[in-house]
Design an enzyme around this catalytic site. Structure first.
Site, PDB file in Angstrom:
ATOM      1  N   ARG A  95     -87.588  -1.739   5.210  1.00  0.00           N
ATOM      2  CA  ARG A  95     -88.032  -3.109   4.128  1.00  0.00           C
ATOM      3  C   ARG A  95     -87.447  -2.879   2.791  1.00  0.00           C
ATOM      4  NH1 ARG A  95     -94.458  -3.806   0.484  1.00  0.00           N
ATOM      5  NH2 ARG A  95     -92.678  -1.783  -0.547  1.00  0.00           N
ATOM      6  N   THR A 137     -87.185  -8.136  -1.799  1.00  0.00           N
ATOM      7  CA  THR A 137     -87.810  -8.611  -1.068  1.00  0.00           C
ATOM      8  C   THR A 137     -89.341  -8.353  -0.411  1.00  0.00           C
ATOM      9  OG1 THR A 137     -86.772  -9.034   1.003  1.00  0.00           O
ATOM     10  CG2 THR A 137     -85.838 -10.352  -0.121  1.00  0.00           C
ATOM     11  N   ASP A 148     -93.743   7.172  -2.023  1.00  0.00           N
ATOM     12  CA  ASP A 148     -92.886   6.795  -1.220  1.00  0.00           C
ATOM     13  C   ASP A 148     -93.194   7.796   0.057  1.00  0.00           C
ATOM     14  OD1 ASP A 148     -90.067   5.240  -0.039  1.00  0.00           O
ATOM     15  OD2 ASP A 148     -90.936   7.089   0.976  1.00  0.00           O
ATOM     16  N   ASP A 193     -90.368   9.870   1.741  1.00  0.00           N
ATOM     17  CA  ASP A 193     -89.882  10.332   0.938  1.00  0.00           C
ATOM     18  C   ASP A 193     -90.603  12.345   0.337  1.00  0.00           C
ATOM     19  OD1 ASP A 193     -87.858   8.830   0.168  1.00  0.00           O
ATOM     20  OD2 ASP A 193     -88.359   7.759  -1.533  1.00  0.00           O
TER      21      ASP A 193
HETATM   22  C1  HSX Z   1     -93.310   2.099   4.261  1.00  0.00           C
HETATM   23  O1  HSX Z   1     -92.865   1.047   4.070  1.00  0.00           O
HETATM   24  C2  HSX Z   1     -93.996   2.669   4.824  1.00  0.00           C
HETATM   25  O2  HSX Z   1     -94.217   3.566   5.829  1.00  0.00           O
HETATM   26  C3  HSX Z   1     -94.505   1.144   5.633  1.00  0.00           C
HETATM   27  O3  HSX Z   1     -93.731   1.173   7.230  1.00  0.00           O
HETATM   28  C4  HSX Z   1     -93.820  -0.449   5.106  1.00  0.00           C
HETATM   29  C5  HSX Z   1     -95.812  -0.690   4.435  1.00  0.00           C
HETATM   30  O4  HSX Z   1     -95.005  -1.983   3.974  1.00  0.00           O
HETATM   31  P1  HSX Z   1     -95.314  -3.237   4.318  1.00  0.00           P
HETATM   32  O5  HSX Z   1     -94.549  -3.352   5.401  1.00  0.00           O
HETATM   33  O6  HSX Z   1     -96.708  -2.967   4.724  1.00  0.00           O
HETATM   34  O7  HSX Z   1     -95.048  -4.031   3.480  1.00  0.00           O
HETATM   35  O8  HSX Z   1     -92.094   2.245   4.279  1.00  0.00           O
END
Ligand code: HSX
Ligand code: HSX
Length: 208
Positions: free
Chosen positions: A103, A107, A201, A204
């Site tokens: 991600r 954005t 996170d 992390d």
């Molecule tokens: C984090 O962001 C999680 O482990 C998911 O892969 C992701 C979730 O964000 P979203 O795409 O639902 O906004 O790294």
């Protein structure tokens, strides 16, 4: 459809530990694994069974059931890899596919980098693994990849620890036949699209 694990004192206690910012990595891994096990067991509850009779040591017959469907896990890297062991603990020789989606933290848009999936995935039930469902964008992109490989929406079980109401709504409207199994639905998202109160996170905290 959305299935939230029963909010037992045990589950809330486990969640409290992993939400605490003072919890160190070893405990974070141990206690999040316990929740992951519960999610996997709940996911398995959604698989088909067929009648199966056995004889007990007392010579009596027992009319039970056994699993019928073939499964495979698919983790969304990086954080989803932390759920693979919990799946293996329940399903010893399970096949596991990987989808790398990252991600963009500016954005919040997901970007697909890589995927590698078992070649018979279209014949399997897929347990999609990602501990966090924030906007739903990343998991939704993973579902697109699975659908392009021929996996039917109703054969996908998305297992995650914490979801936002927005992330849940995303799946309910976009993929009504897909099952989302989550341990907890949080308040919402902050201005950076992080789940709050959340746990930070996950990748992390698990991997460092
Ligand atoms: C984090 O962001 C999680 O482990 C998911 O892969 C992701 C979730 O964000 P979203 O795409 O639902 O906004 O790294
Ligand atoms: C089945 O798929 C069983 O639960 C196994 O754990 C798993 C392994 O299948 P395969 O990859 O060896 O065909 O549902």
């Amino acid at each position: 459809t959305v299935h939230v694990l029963p909010q037992t004192p045990q589950l809330i206690a486990l969640l409290t530990i992993i939400r605490d910012k003072n919890t160190q990595r070893g405990d974070f891994i141990f206690y999040s694994n316990r929740i992951i096990r519960l999610l996997v067991e709940e996911g398995l509850n959604h698989l088909p069974v067929k009648e199966h009779e056995v004889t007990t040591p007392l010579g009596r017959s027992y009319a039970g059931v056994r699993f019928e469907g073939k499964i495979c896990g698919v983790s969304i890297m990086r954080a989803g890899e932390s759920m693979e062991q919990g799946l293996r603990d329940c399903c010893r020789s399970v096949r596991i596919g990987k989808i790398l989606i990252q991600r963009d933290e500016e954005t919040a848009q997901p970007k697909l980098f890589y995927h590698k999936l078992p070649n018979d995935i279209a014949d399997r039930w897929v347990l999609l693994l990602d501990p966090m469902n924030a906007t739903g964008g990343s998991a939704s992109m993973a579902v697109q990849v699975l659908k392009e490989k021929g996996v039917a929406e109703e054969r996908i079980l998305f297992l995650n620890l914490i979801a936002s109401p927005e992330g849940i709504e995303h799946f309910a409207s976009k993929y009504p036949k897909l099952r989302v199994i989550t341990a907890f639905i949080d308040e919402g998202l902050d201005d950076k699209n992080y789940i709050v109160p959340g746990l930070g996170d996950f990748g992390d905290r698990h991997f460092g």
